[in-house]
Write a protein that holds these residues in place. Structure first.
Motif, PDB file in Angstrom:
ATOM      1  N   ARG A 157       0.837  -1.203   0.000  1.00  0.00           N
ATOM      2  CA  ARG A 157       0.000   0.000   0.000  1.00  0.00           C
ATOM      3  C   ARG A 157       0.872   1.253   0.000  1.00  0.00           C
ATOM      4  O   ARG A 157       0.523   2.255  -0.633  1.00  0.00           O
ATOM      5  N   LYS A 158       2.004   1.198   0.706  1.00  0.00           N
ATOM      6  CA  LYS A 158       2.895   2.353   0.770  1.00  0.00           C
ATOM      7  C   LYS A 158       3.651   2.565  -0.536  1.00  0.00           C
ATOM      8  O   LYS A 158       4.146   3.662  -0.793  1.00  0.00           O
ATOM      9  N   GLY A 159       3.740   1.515  -1.360  1.00  0.00           N
ATOM     10  CA  GLY A 159       4.500   1.606  -2.599  1.00  0.00           C
ATOM     11  C   GLY A 159       3.650   1.783  -3.838  1.00  0.00           C
ATOM     12  O   GLY A 159       4.158   1.684  -4.950  1.00  0.00           O
ATOM     13  N   GLU A 166      -6.180   3.323  -4.871  1.00  0.00           N
ATOM     14  CA  GLU A 166      -6.470   2.042  -4.234  1.00  0.00           C
ATOM     15  C   GLU A 166      -7.969   1.782  -4.180  1.00  0.00           C
ATOM     16  O   GLU A 166      -8.755   2.649  -3.805  1.00  0.00           O
ATOM     17  N   LEU A 167      -8.369   0.564  -4.562  1.00  0.00           N
ATOM     18  CA  LEU A 167      -9.771   0.147  -4.477  1.00  0.00           C
ATOM     19  C   LEU A 167      -9.999  -0.904  -3.405  1.00  0.00           C
ATOM     20  O   LEU A 167     -11.111  -1.046  -2.898  1.00  0.00           O
ATOM     21  N   ALA A 177      -6.694  -4.255  -5.306  1.00  0.00           N
ATOM     22  CA  ALA A 177      -7.345  -3.686  -6.493  1.00  0.00           C
ATOM     23  C   ALA A 177      -7.018  -2.205  -6.573  1.00  0.00           C
ATOM     24  O   ALA A 177      -6.858  -1.535  -5.545  1.00  0.00           O
ATOM     25  N   PHE A 178      -6.894  -1.703  -7.801  1.00  0.00           N
ATOM     26  CA  PHE A 178      -6.717  -0.263  -7.995  1.00  0.00           C
ATOM     27  C   PHE A 178      -7.356   0.152  -9.307  1.00  0.00           C
ATOM     28  O   PHE A 178      -7.702  -0.682 -10.149  1.00  0.00           O
ATOM     29  N   VAL A 186      -8.418  -0.818 -14.717  1.00  0.00           N
ATOM     30  CA  VAL A 186      -8.634  -1.373 -13.379  1.00  0.00           C
ATOM     31  C   VAL A 186      -7.778  -2.618 -13.227  1.00  0.00           C
ATOM     32  O   VAL A 186      -7.613  -3.394 -14.179  1.00  0.00           O
ATOM     33  N   GLY A 187      -7.223  -2.814 -12.042  1.00  0.00           N
ATOM     34  CA  GLY A 187      -6.475  -4.034 -11.741  1.00  0.00           C
ATOM     35  C   GLY A 187      -7.025  -4.703 -10.498  1.00  0.00           C
ATOM     36  O   GLY A 187      -7.409  -4.015  -9.539  1.00  0.00           O
TER      37      GLY A 187
END
Length: 212
Positions: A157-159, A166-167, A177-178, A186-187
């Motif tokens: 999350r920090k990277g 962020e999703l 997911a993002f 979307v990923g």
């Protein structure tokens, strides 16, 4: 019916001296249920963009499988697949083509956008809950849902690169997911094609990405 190009994993069949493009048959079953036509993308094309344009693709799905070849101690890597997906992302960026990236596909997208990966533990052949930010619409109603997990590389999350938002994330603080901040990309790290039966929420996600 919209036509979605889907990338394929590469498998080495040593007994025959072959490198084979492979796609789980469940992808065609799932995409048919969504109302989409699948066009498997070969990894050996000299000009994959010309192929994509000739096929009149309406979107791209970057599927799972194969470590990215630039990662240390990569397993079952496929440089030809990395090249194919990188070129397709360039094309999708220029033309604002919708892209859904699954597991390795999300890793590829993050690296292409300038982000990095970390080797992680406890995310292979298991299920775990995901957390969703308050007010999320893309993955509404999925907070705490158990998703499948089949990856040994993750995104902290920090990277997370600043070009995406962020999703969803896991309880051990890795992005699940993002979505891109300006492109229709979307990923997700879980595999919709491996759910039995298919998740109605994953079907809704695919429809929102490629049809709605």
């Amino acid at each position: 019916m919209k036509r979605i190009g889907i990338t394929q994993r590469v498998e080495l069949i040593a007994a025959y001296g072959e490198r084979r493009d492979c796609l789980d048959q469940q992808w065609t079953v799932l995409m048919e249920a969504v109302g989409l036509t699948v066009a498997p993308i070969p990894n050996g094309l000299t000009d994959v963009i010309a192929w994509a344009e000739a096929c009149e693709l309406d979107g791209l799905l970057l599927s799972g499988g194969n470590d990215l070849s630039h990662m240390p101690s990569a397993i079952n890597s496929a440089p030809e697949r990395d090249r194919t997906e990188a070129l397709l992302l360039c094309w999708a960026e220029r033309n604002r083509i919708p892209v859904l990236a699954i597991c390795r596909g999300m890793q590829m997208m993050h690296c292409w956008l300038g982000g990095e990966l970390e080797r992680i533990e406890g995310h292979v052949a298991c299920r775990h809950p995901i957390r969703i930010p308050c007010g999320s619409t893309r993955l509404a109603g999925r907070d705490g849902e158990q998703v499948n997990s089949f990856h040994s590389w993750g995104i902290s999350r920090k990277g997370l690169t600043s070009t995406v938002s962020e999703l969803a994330w896991s309880e051990d603080e890795y992005v699940e997911a993002f979505e891109h901040n300006s492109l229709p990309w979307v990923g997700i790290m879980w595999h919709p094609e491996r759910e039995v039966p298919f998740s109605n929420k994953d079907i809704a996600l695919l429809r929102s990405q490629f049809i709605d």
